[in-house]
Write a protein that holds these residues in place. Structure first.
Motif, PDB file in Angstrom:
ATOM      1  N   GLU A  99      80.259  11.332  -3.335  1.00 32.65           N
ATOM      2  CA  GLU A  99      78.868  11.012  -3.022  1.00 32.65           C
ATOM      3  C   GLU A  99      78.474  10.309  -4.488  1.00 32.65           C
ATOM      4  O   GLU A  99      78.795  10.920  -5.644  1.00 32.65           O
ATOM      5  N   VAL A 100      77.819   9.367  -4.517  1.00 38.18           N
ATOM      6  CA  VAL A 100      77.427   8.963  -5.836  1.00 38.18           C
ATOM      7  C   VAL A 100      75.921   9.008  -5.857  1.00 38.18           C
ATOM      8  O   VAL A 100      75.182   8.521  -5.212  1.00 38.18           O
ATOM      9  N   MET A 101      75.475   9.588  -7.236  1.00 40.32           N
ATOM     10  CA  MET A 101      74.261  10.016  -7.478  1.00 40.32           C
ATOM     11  C   MET A 101      73.946  10.250  -8.674  1.00 40.32           C
ATOM     12  O   MET A 101      74.799  10.444  -9.606  1.00 40.32           O
ATOM     13  N   VAL A 130      73.887  -6.040 -12.111  1.00 41.98           N
ATOM     14  CA  VAL A 130      74.529  -4.560 -12.109  1.00 41.98           C
ATOM     15  C   VAL A 130      73.800  -3.430 -11.824  1.00 41.98           C
ATOM     16  O   VAL A 130      74.318  -2.347 -11.298  1.00 41.98           O
ATOM     17  N   MET A 131      72.493  -3.512 -11.968  1.00 39.12           N
ATOM     18  CA  MET A 131      71.487  -2.442 -11.824  1.00 39.12           C
ATOM     19  C   MET A 131      71.697  -1.748 -10.502  1.00 39.12           C
ATOM     20  O   MET A 131      71.819  -0.428 -10.219  1.00 39.12           O
ATOM     21  N   PRO A 132      71.788  -2.732  -9.275  1.00 36.61           N
ATOM     22  CA  PRO A 132      71.847  -1.961  -7.949  1.00 36.61           C
ATOM     23  C   PRO A 132      73.154  -1.213  -7.730  1.00 36.61           C
ATOM     24  O   PRO A 132      73.221  -0.424  -6.650  1.00 36.61           O
ATOM     25  N   TRP A 133      74.221  -1.197  -8.592  1.00 35.38           N
ATOM     26  CA  TRP A 133      75.384  -0.451  -8.211  1.00 35.38           C
ATOM     27  C   TRP A 133      75.617   0.655  -9.059  1.00 35.38           C
ATOM     28  O   TRP A 133      76.616   1.254  -8.948  1.00 35.38           O
ATOM     29  N   ILE A 134      74.640   0.923 -10.042  1.00 35.61           N
ATOM     30  CA  ILE A 134      74.721   2.498 -10.964  1.00 35.61           C
ATOM     31  C   ILE A 134      73.660   3.149 -10.588  1.00 35.61           C
ATOM     32  O   ILE A 134      72.807   3.015  -9.675  1.00 35.61           O
ATOM     33  N   THR A 135      74.041   4.454 -10.771  1.00 36.72           N
ATOM     34  CA  THR A 135      72.900   5.407 -10.654  1.00 36.72           C
ATOM     35  C   THR A 135      72.220   6.029 -12.064  1.00 36.72           C
ATOM     36  O   THR A 135      71.257   6.688 -11.876  1.00 36.72           O
ATOM     37  N   SER A 136      72.958   5.599 -13.154  1.00 38.63           N
ATOM     38  CA  SER A 136      72.204   5.975 -14.417  1.00 38.63           C
ATOM     39  C   SER A 136      72.248   4.982 -15.406  1.00 38.63           C
ATOM     40  O   SER A 136      73.470   4.263 -15.520  1.00 38.63           O
ATOM     41  N   THR A 175      80.461  11.858 -14.328  1.00 37.03           N
ATOM     42  CA  THR A 175      79.908  10.501 -14.626  1.00 37.03           C
ATOM     43  C   THR A 175      80.985   9.445 -15.028  1.00 37.03           C
ATOM     44  O   THR A 175      81.848   9.689 -15.927  1.00 37.03           O
ATOM     45  N   LEU A 176      81.026   8.409 -14.340  1.00 37.16           N
ATOM     46  CA  LEU A 176      82.081   7.355 -14.880  1.00 37.16           C
ATOM     47  C   LEU A 176      81.264   6.124 -15.505  1.00 37.16           C
ATOM     48  O   LEU A 176      80.130   5.707 -15.134  1.00 37.16           O
ATOM     49  N   CYS A 177      81.782   5.622 -16.600  1.00 38.49           N
ATOM     50  CA  CYS A 177      81.218   4.605 -17.508  1.00 38.49           C
ATOM     51  C   CYS A 177      81.711   3.264 -16.812  1.00 38.49           C
ATOM     52  O   CYS A 177      82.940   2.948 -16.857  1.00 38.49           O
ATOM     53  N   LEU A 178      80.727   2.495 -16.401  1.00 33.90           N
ATOM     54  CA  LEU A 178      80.921   1.022 -16.189  1.00 33.90           C
ATOM     55  C   LEU A 178      80.700   0.297 -17.472  1.00 33.90           C
ATOM     56  O   LEU A 178      79.761   0.397 -18.321  1.00 33.90           O
ATOM     57  N   HIS A 179      81.181  -1.089 -17.495  1.00 40.91           N
ATOM     58  CA  HIS A 179      80.954  -1.959 -18.538  1.00 40.91           C
ATOM     59  C   HIS A 179      79.872  -3.181 -18.046  1.00 40.91           C
ATOM     60  O   HIS A 179      80.481  -3.614 -16.977  1.00 40.91           O
ATOM     61  N   GLY A 180      79.030  -3.540 -18.573  1.00 48.02           N
ATOM     62  CA  GLY A 180      78.004  -4.556 -18.039  1.00 48.02           C
ATOM     63  C   GLY A 180      78.040  -5.831 -18.627  1.00 48.02           C
ATOM     64  O   GLY A 180      77.281  -6.766 -18.594  1.00 48.02           O
ATOM     65  N   ARG A 240      81.255  14.711  -6.142  1.00 45.37           N
ATOM     66  CA  ARG A 240      80.008  14.165  -6.488  1.00 45.37           C
ATOM     67  C   ARG A 240      80.158  13.494  -8.098  1.00 45.37           C
ATOM     68  O   ARG A 240      80.586  14.115  -8.820  1.00 45.37           O
ATOM     69  N   ILE A 241      79.476  12.301  -8.080  1.00 46.32           N
ATOM     70  CA  ILE A 241      79.915  11.484  -9.141  1.00 46.32           C
ATOM     71  C   ILE A 241      78.736  10.503  -9.428  1.00 46.32           C
ATOM     72  O   ILE A 241      78.175   9.925  -8.375  1.00 46.32           O
ATOM     73  N   ASP A 242      78.333  10.390 -10.932  1.00 46.80           N
ATOM     74  CA  ASP A 242      77.443   9.377 -11.355  1.00 46.80           C
ATOM     75  C   ASP A 242      78.179   8.095 -11.783  1.00 46.80           C
ATOM     76  O   ASP A 242      79.202   8.349 -12.431  1.00 46.80           O
ATOM     77  N   LEU A 243      77.514   7.074 -11.741  1.00 41.04           N
ATOM     78  CA  LEU A 243      77.892   5.830 -12.244  1.00 41.04           C
ATOM     79  C   LEU A 243      76.996   5.328 -13.512  1.00 41.04           C
ATOM     80  O   LEU A 243      75.773   5.111 -13.020  1.00 41.04           O
TER      81      LEU A 243
END
Lengths: 256, 256, 256, 256
Positions: free
Chosen positions: D246-248, D24-30, D219-224, D2-5
């Protein structure tokens, strides 16, 4: 017809970017460089002065109200003398970068709310004029053609560049049509081109009421903050040349 | 012995007041005027330049890091060239007020963390020197006597005013005793007076270790931010005169 | 008669000090704490919350326009919703310090230009009310007695503390006499004392025209930014007690 | 697995825009929402909270150093307690917008220099932890997997989300490869995809030295902040799902 093309430049701040100065600079003849109050910072100012110099574009100060959050677009209540101090500070800061790069300031153009306020509010106009006279009376003041500020500046012995807006509609009395009116802002490059050709040929624009209105302008204002700004800048520049106008910095147009 | 007395001035901001410039100004010969980054604002700068002019006190720029909250006392990490840009901006802004009041800048003294960093950090020192050379190579750089910055500035052809601190203890190697040491700051006017008399008579101060240490100073730094600062300024000024020193602006001391 | 004494607190910023909160705090019952926009910073806010808690003084947010240079005393043009966002931000920031110190916010009092604008400008008043309702509808809104803002807040179900000014003159219609009028500000502690005794005894003040004017106030505003402010605070507090009034935080006065 | 973005959001300021939060918002969870110190302003914060709520993305505070010019990327020297105050202020401001929109903060992730400093500097880490405990001990602290800060937070009873960076290379000891090393930043979406598949399948990444290194991340950090950021966000999200993860939001992953 001799005409200058001016554009606001150097409005980025730190990591924040506005405009695409690199692409617009080749098509203008005078750069209004933000001075750190409404936009710009010391690094951006230095970079922008160097960029203008590289393209042999004349540089001017673009002072604004100290309101980065509002981008200098909202009026601030000020004490007597405060606007003059704001102007002197910002002109001095920019002039220092010009000096460090071996060039001189050509002009000053107040920004945003300060530009609008200076055009018609007497106290503001007088402080703007006093600031320039105190700091460097050789500087050309760019202000709205036909404004109170233009009148007071000329009376005080300053050189004035009367500014017109190729993407704005005019009323039959020569005033800008308020932005709230439909059609006040002209978006199509084709229509702008048509108007410019007429302006060069006969010195008039068609007003929103459909009459010819005489526009006496030394400089045309371009906008640099849209992604396609450089394309419109190029269109305007090339249209003017094709119509037979000479495009040159305002210092070569506005006599002392 | 000829000596200048410098003091930080114009550090108030808007409604916020620091120091009592009106009372201190009569007792100094050079004013370091804040430029809006760590303190000061355009109205305060203009007022302070006018106040200095009225008292025939020479004016200098007192540039700092852009950190009002920290009052320029904390280091900022900077990109290459950033400190130079900070300096040019602030010198230009202050010079503009001087020009508007018909006087010229005499000197530049970096403030707080920028002063300390410039003294010993080579990149900072080089940018400080480059900024002055680029903007106005006639300006005198006020820096810590014996510092790397002083050395680099002299090598670059700048005039340097070596600064000493009458209320700070020195080590036998001529360096300032760190503030963390007991006795590093001298609070009593009587002790300061005794030290000044000795300094004028024989060019030495007694170090914390009890030795005579030679101090070569062109200017002494006063502090203006305590309620009684003006009294100490007066004591120092009068003590120097009584001991036979000539008190005058640094421009009359630092040869080109 | 039950009455609250409120005073602006925590308006210092970094090295810059305003007021003498330590001396004034013992004599008030509600502290309006600046939230970092017109004054105050995170360290000052935390310190001021702790100081108020120590003296069992109730704490409130004192949000202002984001204009440190103008100390929140000048109006800013804002977009729809912008004032509400300014308010929510600042209330939240202060509430966080209260929470970290185990207490709760009692009230909100807009500062300076925001206070004046909220009193009579409908859009501003509505956004102030909306901000409080959205963030914490238990908070008491301190606003000018008889103002539009008071009316709208009550209509929206908020508790309101009607504020009066012991050092300001009133007109016969119950409005504050404009500061531009002679006698608008009452400076003598003796006159203030006389007026307070009358206010407690009969609920009226003598207007500038010489009539009795009824003042319905839940809280009196003290000023903390003069060196002697604490003395006047003490005089007012003791006068009210001697006249038979009960002095207590507004939460004990303003019913839900 | 289970992982958060998570992704930094709401870093625009006034007229200045950074990132494309809408895409970007639609593809992240936090969403880590800037709080007005290094970026963001009250209007932007309110808008970003509303946007996250609309997409059912969990919101967190993203506090930074008060340095808009440096975008919070440079260390500031601070007094004891100052970082804690900075944190409390910013968490409170953002929590107020969340409250006004009927949601709660999920997490806190320090920004830029504050994130890096907190990871390994004990005083900073302790103040970050103390700030969260004082303000709201239910908040999850997002910090570098394996850092001192993570350790101290767990010891203090806080929930911690261990963060990893899909576009950064790791060393065999599990630490991030310094940005100065060649290959430290992974640019190709294809390579990122390959690494993510391996991470989901076996919990390891290939280090710069070529070994398998175990990465324990919540959690994985994305750059926006690049124009194409939303595309990479989508690739990462879809790759994780396709690989069986699972992304949550992290609140569903990090137990109390």
């Amino acid at each position: 017809m001799r005409i200058d093309l001016n554009c606001d430049m150097g409005e980025s701040f730190g990591t924040y970017t506005i405009g695409n100065d690199e692409l617009v600079m080749p098509w203008i003849t005078s750069a209004n460089i933000a001075c750190g109050f409404h936009g710009g910072d010391p690094m951006v100012m230095e970079h922008t002065v160097a960029l203008a110099k590289k393209h042999r574009v004349a540089v001017g100060a673009h002072p604004g109200f100290p309101d980065l959050l509002g981008f200098g677009r909202r009026r601030l209540e000020t004490f007597s003398g405060e606007i003059r101090s704001y102007m002197v500070y910002q002109m001095g800061a920019l002039a220092a970068f010009a000096k460090a790069h071996g060039i001189r300031l050509q002009h000053v153009k107040p920004h945003g709310a300060l530009y609008n306020l200076a055009a018609w509010d007497e106290r503001t106009a007088r402080e703007v004029v006093a600031a320039i006279r105190g700091f460097d009376p050789e500087l050309i003041l760019v202000t709205l053609a036909g404004s109170l500020c233009a009148e007071l500046a000329v009376a005080a012995g300053l050189r004035v560049a009367r500014e017109a807006f190729p993407d704005r509609a005019y009323q039959s009395d020569g005033q800008l049509a308020p932005r709230s009116l439909p059609g006040a802002v002209i978006h199509g490059p084709e229509e702008i081109r048509t108007r410019l050709v007429k302006l060069v040929a006969s010195g008039v624009l068609t007003s929103v009421e459909g009459h010819d209105v005489r526009i006496q302008a030394d400089t045309l204002c371009l906008h640099g903050d849209t992604p396609e700004a450089w394309k419109l800048a190029r269109v305007i520049h090339e249209t003017l040349l094709a119509a037979g106008a000479e495009v040159m910095p305002m210092a070569m147009i506005c006599s002392g």
